[in-house]
Structures are given as C-alpha cells and as structure tokens.
Design an enzyme around this catalytic site. Sequence first.
Site, PDB file in Angstrom:
ATOM      1  N   SER A 130      -6.147 -20.206  -2.101  1.00  0.00           N
ATOM      2  CA  SER A 130      -5.500 -18.886  -2.063  1.00  0.00           C
ATOM      3  C   SER A 130      -6.490 -17.763  -2.286  1.00  0.00           C
ATOM      4  O   SER A 130      -7.469 -17.892  -3.033  1.00  0.00           O
ATOM      5  CB  SER A 130      -4.396 -18.818  -3.121  1.00  0.00           C
ATOM      6  OG  SER A 130      -3.358 -19.724  -2.835  1.00  0.00           O
ATOM      7  N   GLU A 245      -0.245 -35.175  -2.523  1.00  0.00           N
ATOM      8  CA  GLU A 245       0.107 -34.473  -3.757  1.00  0.00           C
ATOM      9  C   GLU A 245       1.619 -34.404  -3.945  1.00  0.00           C
ATOM     10  O   GLU A 245       2.111 -33.592  -4.709  1.00  0.00           O
ATOM     11  CB  GLU A 245      -0.468 -33.050  -3.707  1.00  0.00           C
ATOM     12  CG  GLU A 245      -0.547 -32.371  -5.057  1.00  0.00           C
ATOM     13  CD  GLU A 245      -0.793 -30.870  -4.915  1.00  0.00           C
ATOM     14  OE1 GLU A 245      -1.388 -30.304  -5.825  1.00  0.00           O
ATOM     15  OE2 GLU A 245      -0.388 -30.280  -3.909  1.00  0.00           O
ATOM     16  N   ASN A 375       9.519 -18.483  -2.334  1.00  0.00           N
ATOM     17  CA  ASN A 375      10.817 -18.939  -1.831  1.00  0.00           C
ATOM     18  C   ASN A 375      11.205 -18.247  -0.526  1.00  0.00           C
ATOM     19  O   ASN A 375      11.802 -18.857   0.361  1.00  0.00           O
ATOM     20  CB  ASN A 375      11.891 -18.711  -2.896  1.00  0.00           C
ATOM     21  CG  ASN A 375      11.814 -19.741  -4.009  1.00  0.00           C
ATOM     22  OD1 ASN A 375      10.941 -20.609  -4.001  1.00  0.00           O
ATOM     23  ND2 ASN A 375      12.723 -19.648  -4.967  1.00  0.00           N
TER      24      ASN A 375
END
Length: 391
Positions: A130, A245, A375
């Site tokens: 990120s 993961e 979300n």
Amino acid sequence: MRLDSGPELERFRAEVRAFIAGNAPPARRRTGVRAPEPDELPALRAWIAQLYTAGYFGHAWPVEYGGRPDSRPEYGFIVAEELARVRAWGEIGAAPLAAGALITFGSDALKQRFLPRIRTAEHLWCQLFSEPGAGSDLAALSTRARRDGDHYVVTGQKVWTTNGHHADWGYLLARTSTEGKKQAGITAFAVDMRSPGIDVRPLREITGTSDFNEVFLEEVRIPADQVIGAVDDGWRVANASLAHERSGVGARGVELFGQLDELLAQAARPGLEGRAPLADNAVRQRVGRLAARVYVADRMSKAVQSRMINGTEDAADAPLAKVFYSDVNLELAETGVALQGVDGIGIEADAPWSGGWWQDAFLYARAYTIAGGANEVLKTIVAERALGLPR
C-alpha cells in the site's frame, strides 16, 4: 456448504489445541492485527518456530521445504481457529504472503535462502504494497524501481505497513515499467529492511499503539537476483500469493463468538447500582440481535472456507463475508463499550470491563472496515465481478 469434521480432522484439532495449551506464550492483550511490543519478540519468534516445526504452520509447503506429506486444506483453517479461540499469537507479519510468492514464483536460490529462515522465525517479513495514493487501488502504486547494473534502485513511499518496525525483510511491489496497463509494469522484490535508504516510521494510532508504519525508500539498492518471479509480472505474483493467506477466514467466527461470550458474561454481572445490564429488556433485545448477526457472520465465513476447500469459490464470497464480519465486529465493540454506561469512557486499567479490552477493540474496530479492501470497494467488486453490473 460441505465441511468435513470426521475423526481424522477432530484428532488433528485436539492435537493442535493441546499443543497450544502446553506451549503458547501469554495471550494477545489486544484485538485485531496488532504488532507485539519489542520485549515480546524473542518469545514470539520461538513460538512461531515451534508451530512450523510441529507442522502446524507451513503444512502445505513442498515437503522438501518442511511441508507435511499428509497435508490437507482444512489443517490451516483448524490451526487458525484454535489460535483465535484462546487469543494466542500466530504469525507476526507477512511471512505467509512472502512464502507463497517464493514457493510459486521464486528461484531455487531464493527458496533455499529464505524459506528455512521463515520457518525458524529468524526472518520476520512485512508487506510493502500500500501507498498513500494506492491503497484499495493497488495497481496505481508509484514506487519506482530502475535497473542499474546488477541491482534495482528503488524510490518511493509505502504506508500501513504492519510490523514494518519489527521486520527483517520486506515483500515489496514497485513499478518497473509505465507501458501498457498499470498492472503490467509491477515487479515483486525481496528487500532487506536494514538496507541503506530505508526509513521506517511507526504511526501512533488512536489506540495509543504503533502497529502500522510508513516506509520511505530513497535510492534503495536491491540485488537483481532478489526479484520474485519475472520482471513486470509482480501483479500476478501478488495475487497468487494472497491465496496463501486465507486460512484466517475460518477464524473470524471463532473470534466473534469469543467476543460475544465475553460480552454476555460481563453484561450478566451487576453494576454499581446492583443491577446487571442484561436485566433490561432493551439490552437483551440488542444483544439478541447482535448474537444472530454473529451466527450469520460465522456461517458466511464457514461457507467461504467450504468453497475454498472444494474449489467452488465465487467472486462475491470472500468480499461479502469480510464486509459482514467487519460490520458485526464493529457493532460488538460498540455494544461492549455502550453497556458499560458512564464507565465506557474509561481506558486501559481504569475501565471495569476486561481491563479496557472493549475500549481498545472499539478504537481499533473501524480499521477492519478499511483494511484488506475498504468495504465500499469490496461492494463494488461484488457488483462488477459477481453480478456483472457496469463499472
């Protein structure tokens, strides 16, 4: 949903549960994906190494690198659930991601160099994906890597790097080309976090802890033989490694049920006025609705787990389960604080319920609605990829 819980898996679960009870260091004091304190690291490195040696972590690795010959997909879910059941520490950092990339795409030299050190926890890893302008849209990353002889020179900034201040190595994505689609010019690297030019700055969060970091890379030289996979193929490497993961999906329901049990136990105890919160009809209705949502979240997670095991996963499964889980987790934390009344403003040891655990959970819970894909972004993914709606 088809989840086998036959005698073999139940024996494995009992074995794992006994191992954790007999060997685990003190349980995690806080909820969420948190970084340990520096003084906890030696014991946690030893604990992670024990889990690998016992065949509970890395069970699906190739046998020549320590994997189990009898490995089953369910094993990873069971281990994650049993760790979550007692809030025991699991992996610290991004070792499962890095190992997945190395096993699938790494050269033999990289596998031999790094995989044994992941198993002994000599190397803790962080995920350098990120960026300030590329979180949910990871393909928009701008950290650059240019070839200079037998090295790549990397400059850029990463953020939200969990355990970056503890990591020995980083699993890095950087842009090596600007031609074609933005996904096409990304390369994956293994980078020594002690390399000159790397500046790790912990971020102090609203919880008072520093779990995330921002990482600045200024002319960092990475040997060309530390490229994972092919140059400009890092997008495929990263997406494939994410599949390694996913065992934590099955633990979500265990975590929520554990929090619900604790909430019910606390709410059943008389307060300062001698009356328990659960004696109130409105409180019982609120907790009852919450309990139903916890059950649904658990079933959704179990359904995703089942489909992963059986190869029937749909594009909507994991995103919807994560969205619902993060919403319910936040509601649990909000309820845990609200039911304390005026005591809910207490922090840490000043709070009467669980030593401030609910206050910390409340402050952290919003992160789950953002981390791992916000979300709103996940709902868009469901709309476009699962339902076929226009962009």
